[in-house]
Design a protein around this motif. Structure first.
Motif, PDB file in Angstrom:
ATOM      1  N   TYR A   1       0.835  -1.213   0.000  1.00  0.00           N
ATOM      2  CA  TYR A   1       0.000   0.000   0.000  1.00  0.00           C
ATOM      3  C   TYR A   1       0.865   1.257   0.000  1.00  0.00           C
ATOM      4  O   TYR A   1       0.588   2.217  -0.718  1.00  0.00           O
TER       5      TYR A   1
ATOM      6  N   ILE B   1       2.446   1.966  -3.576  1.00  0.00           N
ATOM      7  CA  ILE B   1       1.602   2.167  -4.763  1.00  0.00           C
ATOM      8  C   ILE B   1       1.834   3.530  -5.412  1.00  0.00           C
ATOM      9  O   ILE B   1       2.092   3.624  -6.609  1.00  0.00           O
ATOM     10  N   GLY B   2       1.737   4.603  -4.660  1.00  0.00           N
ATOM     11  CA  GLY B   2       1.870   5.942  -5.232  1.00  0.00           C
ATOM     12  C   GLY B   2       3.227   6.167  -5.881  1.00  0.00           C
ATOM     13  O   GLY B   2       3.316   6.621  -7.022  1.00  0.00           O
TER      14      GLY B   2
ATOM     15  N   LEU C   1       3.659   4.121  -9.106  1.00  0.00           N
ATOM     16  CA  LEU C   1       2.994   4.721 -10.267  1.00  0.00           C
ATOM     17  C   LEU C   1       3.793   5.897 -10.820  1.00  0.00           C
ATOM     18  O   LEU C   1       3.956   6.042 -12.038  1.00  0.00           O
ATOM     19  N   ILE C   2       4.312   6.742  -9.931  1.00  0.00           N
ATOM     20  CA  ILE C   2       5.139   7.879 -10.371  1.00  0.00           C
ATOM     21  C   ILE C   2       6.381   7.374 -11.111  1.00  0.00           C
ATOM     22  O   ILE C   2       6.698   7.842 -12.208  1.00  0.00           O
TER      23      ILE C   2
ATOM     24  N   TYR D   1      12.218   3.898  -0.288  1.00  0.00           N
ATOM     25  CA  TYR D   1      11.350   3.263  -1.280  1.00  0.00           C
ATOM     26  C   TYR D   1      12.033   2.035  -1.881  1.00  0.00           C
ATOM     27  O   TYR D   1      11.411   0.973  -2.019  1.00  0.00           O
TER      28      TYR D   1
END
Length: 183
Positions: A16, A19-20, A23-24, A141
């Motif tokens: 979770y 995810i952001g 995508l970036i 990340y």
């Protein structure tokens, strides 16, 4: 087993969180991979031609001539600088615009540059242009993606185990085969 439950929870929650950023990085990665002389992933570059009054014979280009050129082009951007590219061509730098003027003819080539909304920002992050604090976030990340991979591998059970091992092996082999082929 209790460790499987915690592995699942860890995998789900890290997923979770990722995810952001994923995508970036995915959108930016595709854009950056296709950089070419005709496609800039961060900026729109618009070239155009025009004509202005030529520089009078025997005169040297000065700020008055620069202002005249800008007025004739209707350019109202912020003036940055001016330089001679060679004895017959002057370049005027305006915020987001460079203007090349052939002094003897008044021929003008303009190159206007504008950020691509959204893509500029994504590429800025992906390419770590900021450095400093973004490096820490990017490292966290990367570690999270590593944990996501490991916890995902630990979730494989039963009849899917062989399939998981094959796909994981393919994912490791693909870049190695590519490097072997090109180096």
């Amino acid at each position: 087993m209790r460790w499987r439950k915690w592995n699942f929870i860890l995998h789900r929650d890290i997923g979770y969180l990722c995810i952001g950023l994923t995508l970036i990085y995915a959108i930016s990665g595709v854009a950056v991979n296709h950089t070419s002389h005709s496609f800039n992933p961060s900026y729109t570059i618009e070239k155009s031609a025009a004509t202005v009054s030529k520089l009078e014979d025997g005169k040297q280009p000065d700020r008055e001539y620069v202002n005249q050129v800008l007025a004739e082009l209707g350019e109202t951007g912020t003036f940055k600088n001016v330089a001679m590219l060679n004895p017959s061509t002057m370049r005027i730098f305006i915020e987001g615009n460079s203007i090349d003027v052939t002094l003897a003819t008044g021929a003008v080539i303009q190159e206007k540059i504008a950020r691509k909304p959204g893509l500029f920002e994504m590429n800025y992050l992906h390419l770590n242009k900021h450095k400093k604090s973004w490096t820490l976030i990017a490292d966290i990340y990367a570690i999270a993606l590593g944990l996501l991979a490991v916890t995902g591998l630990l979730m494989i059970r039963g009849k899917n185990k062989l399939r998981g091992i094959l796909f994981t092996s393919a994912g490791i082999a693909l870049p190695l085969l590519f490097l072997f082929a090109v180096l």
